[in-house]
Design an enzyme around this catalytic site. Structure first.
Site, short mmCIF file in Angstrom:
data_model
loop_
_atom_site.label_atom_id
_atom_site.label_comp_id
_atom_site.label_asym_id
_atom_site.label_seq_id
_atom_site.Cartn_x
_atom_site.Cartn_y
_atom_site.Cartn_z
N SER A 1 -9.04 -8.69 13.22
CA SER A 1 -8.98 -7.83 14.22
C SER A 1 -10.10 -6.78 13.92
O SER A 1 -10.85 -6.20 14.61
CB SER A 1 -7.85 -7.39 15.04
OG SER A 1 -7.09 -6.95 13.68
N GLU B 1 3.19 -5.74 8.75
CA GLU B 1 3.39 -4.35 8.35
C GLU B 1 4.70 -3.81 9.37
O GLU B 1 5.25 -3.28 8.81
CB GLU B 1 2.14 -3.56 8.51
CG GLU B 1 2.26 -2.13 8.24
CD GLU B 1 1.18 -1.21 8.70
OE1 GLU B 1 0.01 -1.39 8.18
OE2 GLU B 1 1.49 -0.20 9.15
N HIS C 1 3.11 -8.04 13.88
CA HIS C 1 2.40 -7.64 12.58
C HIS C 1 3.21 -7.58 11.40
O HIS C 1 4.35 -6.85 11.58
CB HIS C 1 1.67 -6.31 12.83
CG HIS C 1 0.27 -6.38 11.65
ND1 HIS C 1 0.78 -5.90 10.57
CD2 HIS C 1 -1.02 -6.47 11.97
CE1 HIS C 1 -0.19 -5.94 9.97
NE2 HIS C 1 -1.51 -6.19 10.55
N CYS D 1 0.81 -1.37 -0.09
CA CYS D 1 -0.06 -0.06 -0.01
C CYS D 1 0.96 1.20 0.07
O CYS D 1 1.81 1.27 0.73
CB CYS D 1 -0.79 -0.09 1.45
SG CYS D 1 -1.93 1.42 1.33
S1 SF4 Z 1 -5.62 0.19 6.01
FE1 SF4 Z 1 -3.56 -0.63 5.32
S2 SF4 Z 1 -3.81 -1.16 3.31
FE2 SF4 Z 1 -5.62 -0.27 3.68
S3 SF4 Z 1 -5.37 1.87 3.01
FE3 SF4 Z 1 -4.73 1.90 4.88
S4 SF4 Z 1 -2.65 1.54 5.10
FE4 SF4 Z 1 -3.36 0.86 3.07
#
Ligand code: SF4
Length: 284
Positions: free
Chosen positions: A221, A130, A128, A100
């Site tokens: 979650s 990320e 996690h 993302c």
């Molecule tokens: S929740 Fe995560 S994947 Fe979704 S737009 Fe936000 S940062 Fe990007």
């Protein structure tokens, strides 16, 4: 029976997840290579199964030796460390990065401030993907904290970042603590608004309906959080993974004049539409 179905705004896929799924499907359709995703692309069994039917399979980090030159490997929206990207490239496979853009921006900040001598603090869950990925961009030197309470003996220069799904209160508590411990503090509230927007529209809808349906993975979650918010406003709230879990007694119950629907971040539009169509199926 006349029945109103109200779908909460921002239900389902966020921008980053939709982008990753669209990139994968599009890439798979246009290219005649074997396509893998590094781990399940999203936390939704229906989507993973549908991708498998189209020939896209998840592969684990310890199975990278299976990759051959000519294959394609897709990086998920959570992102990965630079070391993993390098290992993927070394297999000879084509690497398609579906991280993302909001997460990529955090990774760049982690690298920039690390290189400028700042100690990186990440507010989030150390397990996690990320957070593990972001930490890799500062050479795995970040301190990862839930709310800053355990932080001591920080460097003079500190940069505070956040996991995109973290609560703002945890970010603020951490920043407060870091500001008392370090002299030069740079901070970026990198919490993504997709989560809070989805939650506030679910909150609004669940206040005015006879039944609220939350669609999403039982272990997700963000879906569980939506369920909690909706249950506080509407005692008649159901958590289902897909239309198959919608029972007949709900569909034919004429007392349910207004039904609200929302969905977690990994629920695709087609799963939401199947639920809506089933709710309408006895709406005569
Ligand atoms: S929740 Fe995560 S994947 Fe979704 S737009 Fe936000 S940062 Fe990007």
């Amino acid at each position: 029976m006349s029945r109103q179905i109200i779908v909460a705004e921002n239900a389902g896929f966020c921008f980053g997840v939709k982008r990753a799924v669209d990139m994968t499907v599009e890439y798979n359709n246009k290219n005649n290579t074997r396509v893998y995703t590094l781990g399940p692309l999203i936390h939704n069994q229906d989507v993973v199964k549908s991708l498998e039917e189209q020939g896209v399979f998840p592969i684990k980090g310890e199975e990278l030796s299976k990759l051959q030159p000519g294959d394609t490997i897709i990086i998920r929206s959570h992102g990965v460390t630079p070391e993993i990207i390098e290992r993927l490239k070394q297999t000879g496979a084509k690497v398609v990065d579906a991280t993302c853009p909001y997460v990529s921006s955090i990774q760049r900040k982690a690298r920039k401030y690390y290189e400028e001598g700042y100690q990186i603090v990440i507010v989030g869950d150390p397990d996690h993907p990320e957070v593990i990925g972001i930490n890799g961009w500062c050479n795995n030197t970040a301190l990862v904290t839930k709310d800053g309470s355990e932080l001591n003996n920080l460097h003079e220069k500190v940069c505070v970042l956040s996991q995109t799904t973290e609560k703002i209160s945890n970010f603020e508590k951490t920043l407060d603590r870091v500001s008392r411990l370090a002299g030069d503090v740079v901070s970026f509230n990198t919490i993504c608004s997709a989560t809070s927007e989805r939650q506030s529209s679910a909150d609004e809808v669940s206040r005015i309906v006879d039944l609220m349906i939350v669609i999403g993975g039982k272990h997700s979650s963000n879906t569980k959080k939506l369920y909690e918010i909706c249950s506080e406003n509407c005692s008649n709230t159901l958590l289902i993974e897909n239309a198959k879990e919608l029972t007949d007694d709900v569909i034919i119950d004429s007392r349910l004049k207004r039904i609200g629907v929302t969905a977690g971040a990994s629920t695709p539009d087609w799963v939401i539409e199947e639920v809506i169509n089933k709710l309408k199926s006895d709406n005569k």
